[in-house]
Design a protein around this motif. Structure first.
Motif, PDB file in Angstrom:
ATOM      1  N   ALA A 261      28.325   2.505  41.466  1.00 32.48           N
ATOM      2  CA  ALA A 261      27.666   1.299  40.948  1.00 32.48           C
ATOM      3  C   ALA A 261      26.258   1.559  40.442  1.00 32.48           C
ATOM      4  N   GLY A 262      25.564   2.517  41.034  1.00 29.92           N
ATOM      5  CA  GLY A 262      24.189   2.771  40.635  1.00 29.92           C
ATOM      6  C   GLY A 262      24.043   3.516  39.324  1.00 29.92           C
ATOM      7  N   ILE A 263      25.110   4.148  38.841  1.00 32.38           N
ATOM      8  CA  ILE A 263      24.978   4.964  37.631  1.00 32.38           C
ATOM      9  C   ILE A 263      25.984   4.591  36.547  1.00 32.38           C
ATOM     10  N   ARG A 264      26.812   3.575  36.787  1.00 33.57           N
ATOM     11  CA  ARG A 264      27.697   3.076  35.728  1.00 33.57           C
ATOM     12  C   ARG A 264      27.245   1.675  35.347  1.00 33.57           C
ATOM     13  N   PRO A 265      27.426   1.284  34.083  1.00 34.42           N
ATOM     14  CA  PRO A 265      27.045  -0.079  33.705  1.00 34.42           C
ATOM     15  C   PRO A 265      27.748  -1.119  34.581  1.00 34.42           C
ATOM     16  N   GLN A 266      26.982  -2.118  35.010  1.00 32.04           N
ATOM     17  CA  GLN A 266      27.530  -3.200  35.836  1.00 32.04           C
ATOM     18  C   GLN A 266      27.424  -4.526  35.095  1.00 32.04           C
ATOM     19  N   LEU A 267      28.340  -5.423  35.374  1.00 36.47           N
ATOM     20  CA  LEU A 267      28.286  -6.747  34.754  1.00 36.47           C
ATOM     21  C   LEU A 267      26.977  -7.428  35.148  1.00 36.47           C
ATOM     22  N   PRO A 268      26.197  -7.934  34.181  1.00 31.18           N
ATOM     23  CA  PRO A 268      24.932  -8.598  34.528  1.00 31.18           C
ATOM     24  C   PRO A 268      25.135  -9.680  35.575  1.00 31.18           C
ATOM     25  N   ALA A 269      24.183  -9.790  36.489  1.00 30.03           N
ATOM     26  CA  ALA A 269      24.327 -10.658  37.655  1.00 30.03           C
ATOM     27  C   ALA A 269      24.570 -12.117  37.263  1.00 30.03           C
ATOM     28  N   HIS A 270      23.884 -12.606  36.204  1.00 33.96           N
ATOM     29  CA  HIS A 270      24.040 -14.023  35.870  1.00 33.96           C
ATOM     30  C   HIS A 270      25.446 -14.325  35.352  1.00 33.96           C
ATOM     31  N   ILE A 271      26.100 -13.308  34.780  1.00 35.55           N
ATOM     32  CA  ILE A 271      27.483 -13.504  34.337  1.00 35.55           C
ATOM     33  C   ILE A 271      28.427 -13.363  35.530  1.00 35.55           C
ATOM     34  N   ALA A 272      28.183 -12.373  36.363  1.00 35.48           N
ATOM     35  CA  ALA A 272      29.027 -12.193  37.555  1.00 35.48           C
ATOM     36  C   ALA A 272      29.000 -13.440  38.431  1.00 35.48           C
ATOM     37  N   ASP A 273      27.827 -14.056  38.568  1.00 30.30           N
ATOM     38  CA  ASP A 273      27.707 -15.259  39.404  1.00 30.30           C
ATOM     39  C   ASP A 273      28.445 -16.450  38.802  1.00 30.30           C
ATOM     40  N   ALA A 274      28.625 -16.424  37.477  1.00 29.54           N
ATOM     41  CA  ALA A 274      29.281 -17.557  36.803  1.00 29.54           C
ATOM     42  C   ALA A 274      30.802 -17.400  36.726  1.00 29.54           C
ATOM     43  N   ARG A 346      45.423   2.016  23.357  1.00 32.18           N
ATOM     44  CA  ARG A 346      44.420   3.015  22.983  1.00 32.18           C
ATOM     45  C   ARG A 346      43.840   3.714  24.211  1.00 32.18           C
ATOM     46  N   SER A 347      44.661   3.787  25.266  1.00 36.81           N
ATOM     47  CA  SER A 347      44.354   4.549  26.482  1.00 36.81           C
ATOM     48  C   SER A 347      43.230   3.958  27.316  1.00 36.81           C
ATOM     49  N   ALA A 348      42.962   2.674  27.167  1.00 37.59           N
ATOM     50  CA  ALA A 348      41.945   2.025  27.994  1.00 37.59           C
ATOM     51  C   ALA A 348      42.573   1.498  29.279  1.00 37.59           C
ATOM     52  N   ARG A 349      41.770   1.443  30.336  1.00 36.74           N
ATOM     53  CA  ARG A 349      42.186   0.725  31.539  1.00 36.74           C
ATOM     54  C   ARG A 349      41.417  -0.584  31.556  1.00 36.74           C
ATOM     55  N   VAL A 350      42.116  -1.692  31.729  1.00 36.15           N
ATOM     56  CA  VAL A 350      41.514  -3.010  31.579  1.00 36.15           C
ATOM     57  C   VAL A 350      41.778  -3.842  32.832  1.00 36.15           C
ATOM     58  N   GLU A 351      40.763  -4.556  33.293  1.00 35.02           N
ATOM     59  CA  GLU A 351      40.952  -5.514  34.381  1.00 35.02           C
ATOM     60  C   GLU A 351      40.292  -6.836  34.002  1.00 35.02           C
ATOM     61  N   VAL A 352      40.946  -7.931  34.345  1.00 35.18           N
ATOM     62  CA  VAL A 352      40.375  -9.263  34.132  1.00 35.18           C
ATOM     63  C   VAL A 352      39.501  -9.569  35.341  1.00 35.18           C
ATOM     64  N   LEU A 353      38.194  -9.704  35.114  1.00 37.93           N
ATOM     65  CA  LEU A 353      37.255  -9.919  36.190  1.00 37.93           C
ATOM     66  C   LEU A 353      37.127 -11.387  36.568  1.00 37.93           C
ATOM     67  N   GLY A 354      37.492 -12.275  35.641  1.00 44.27           N
ATOM     68  CA  GLY A 354      37.383 -13.706  35.873  1.00 44.27           C
ATOM     69  C   GLY A 354      37.172 -14.433  34.554  1.00 44.27           C
ATOM     70  N   TYR A 355      36.756 -15.678  34.658  1.00 43.84           N
ATOM     71  CA  TYR A 355      36.594 -16.517  33.463  1.00 43.84           C
ATOM     72  C   TYR A 355      35.222 -17.206  33.505  1.00 43.84           C
ATOM     73  N   VAL A 356      34.677 -17.417  32.309  1.00 39.99           N
ATOM     74  CA  VAL A 356      33.410 -18.139  32.201  1.00 39.99           C
ATOM     75  C   VAL A 356      33.566 -19.237  31.131  1.00 39.99           C
ATOM     76  N   THR A 357      32.826 -20.301  31.312  1.00 44.25           N
ATOM     77  CA  THR A 357      32.785 -21.360  30.309  1.00 44.25           C
ATOM     78  C   THR A 357      31.407 -21.349  29.673  1.00 44.25           C
ATOM     79  N   GLY A 358      31.324 -21.807  28.429  1.00 43.17           N
ATOM     80  CA  GLY A 358      30.069 -21.733  27.708  1.00 43.17           C
ATOM     81  C   GLY A 358      29.763 -20.298  27.362  1.00 43.17           C
ATOM     82  N   HIS A 359      28.515 -19.989  27.069  1.00 45.21           N
ATOM     83  CA  HIS A 359      28.118 -18.632  26.720  1.00 45.21           C
ATOM     84  C   HIS A 359      27.246 -18.064  27.819  1.00 45.21           C
ATOM     85  N   ALA A 360      27.905 -17.680  28.897  1.00 45.61           N
ATOM     86  CA  ALA A 360      27.182 -17.113  30.045  1.00 45.61           C
ATOM     87  C   ALA A 360      26.567 -15.772  29.650  1.00 45.61           C
TER      88      ALA A 360
END
Length: 360
Positions: A261-274, A346-360
């Motif tokens: 977590a400390g060296i890979r990009p993480q979802l910004p906190a305000h989006i993760a919280d939403a 195209r050889s990507a691994r994808v996970e659905v993290l959740g849903y947001v409304t508006g432009h979080a």
């Protein structure tokens, strides 16, 4: 992607196609308990000749017990440990001595003798072996030159910086020409700049001498910098292992993701919280890519509409590794799945993290 071994709840495995003759150290189903607590719970692992293998895990994961079993300071209750093809489990203390000399150790806090000069510290293992003084001093001077401290031979440890002390520790560990160099959190007490210089030195020694190195660490950045392969230990088990770039590109277990977590990009906190588990608005996707897919024109080719929320591309072992966060409209029905299928093709691994409304 999944090109590395992921074995939650099981032991690690010898890498497919690895000849046993190439194994400097091999552990087979090693178990060690302290009371009812399993410190090592069926660990199987191979350290191959000439590689740099990182063993990473949190405090209490079993790293220290693994080290102590490797050098014979702890005896496993079951399983087998082989050093250069010879099983050492069951050997007497006297029989263990020649095998211990085949494993050089460098430590977090250097463990230098303050009353001896740098040269004497480096030569100490050879003195214990009973080597002639002239041979000891010649070897010490060779090694001090290797680690860039030729001018410090007559100095005492108290006059050295932390990085210089660790260089002396590395030279001392190499004195008896070991088959394996074991690094026990060797950079944890150093500042970032000094850490980089010590890791560069270890990589240089690996290349020049063909020396096998086992890194014990809780820092993914250490493994990322110089490792060829990484094994993740958790609660006494090897839960994931593979080439460093592959594990970084596509971590399989929660513990590995947490360590990264400390060296890979993480979802910004305000989006993760939403984020919400209820479908609607936009689906937020975490996308992992490696190799050509990570450095190509994927974003330009993606079906519209989508939003790039965050992400980045790194290079590990000369391989491009990307982590992206995308927002995709959840309607019409099936739109998200179509988007995911496009990425997976195209050889990507994808996970659905959740849903947001508006432009979080």
């Amino acid at each position: 992607m999944n090109s590395h071994v992921s074995v939650p709840g099981q032991t690690g495995a010898i890498i497919a196609g690895t000849p046993l003759a190439d194994a400097v150290v091999r552990l087979e189903n090693v178990k060690r308990h302290f009371g009812e607590t399993p410190a090592l719970d069926g660990v199987s692992l191979t350290v191959r000749k000439g590689e740099i293998l990182g063993i990473i895990g949190r405090s209490g994961a079993g790293k220290s017990t693994l080290i102590r079993c490797l050098n014979g300071l702890e005896r496993p209750e079951s399983g087998a440990i082989f050093v250069e093809g010879r099983q050492i489990t069951g050997l007497s203390e006297r029989e263990l001595q020649p095998f211990r000399r085949r494993i050089g150790m460098i430590f977090q806090h250097f463990n230098l003798l303050s009353a001896k000069t740098v040269e004497e510290n480096v030569a100490l293992p050879l003195k214990i072996e009973g080597r002639p003084r002239a041979e000891r001093l010649q070897r010490a001077r060779e090694l001090l030159d290797l680690v860039g401290l030729s001018d410090k031979a007559g100095a005492y440890p108290s006059s050295l910086s932390g990085g210089q002390k660790q260089r002396v520790g590395i030279a001392r560990a190499l004195a008896a020409r070991p088959a394996l160099l074991l690094s026990d959190e060797a950079t944890s007490a150093l500042d970032p700049e000094t850490t980089r210089s010590i890791l560069a030195l270890l990589k240089d020694i690996n290349r020049k001498l063909g020396l096998t190195i086992l890194l014990i660490t809780h820092e993914m950045e250490v493994v990322r910098s110089i490792g060829d392969r990484v094994a993740v230990i958790d609660a006494g088990k090897i839960v994931e292992e593979g080439p460093v770039w592959s594990v970084f590109a596509d971590p399989q277990t929660d513990i590995t993701k947490s360590l990264l977590a400390g060296i890979r990009p993480q979802l910004p906190a305000h989006i993760a919280d939403a984020l919400s588990a209820e479908p609607g608005g936009e689906a937020v996707l975490g996308v992992d890519l490696a190799g050509a897919a990570a450095q190509g024109t994927l974003l330009a080719e993606l079906p519209r509409p989508f939003r790039l929320l965050h992400g980045g591309v790194d290079h590990v072992q000369d391989q491009a590794v990307a982590r992206l966060y995308l927002a995709v409209p959840a309607v019409p029905a099936g739109a998200v799945q179509t988007f995911i299928q496009f990425l997976e093709a195209r050889s990507a691994r994808v996970e659905v993290l959740g849903y947001v409304t508006g432009h979080a």
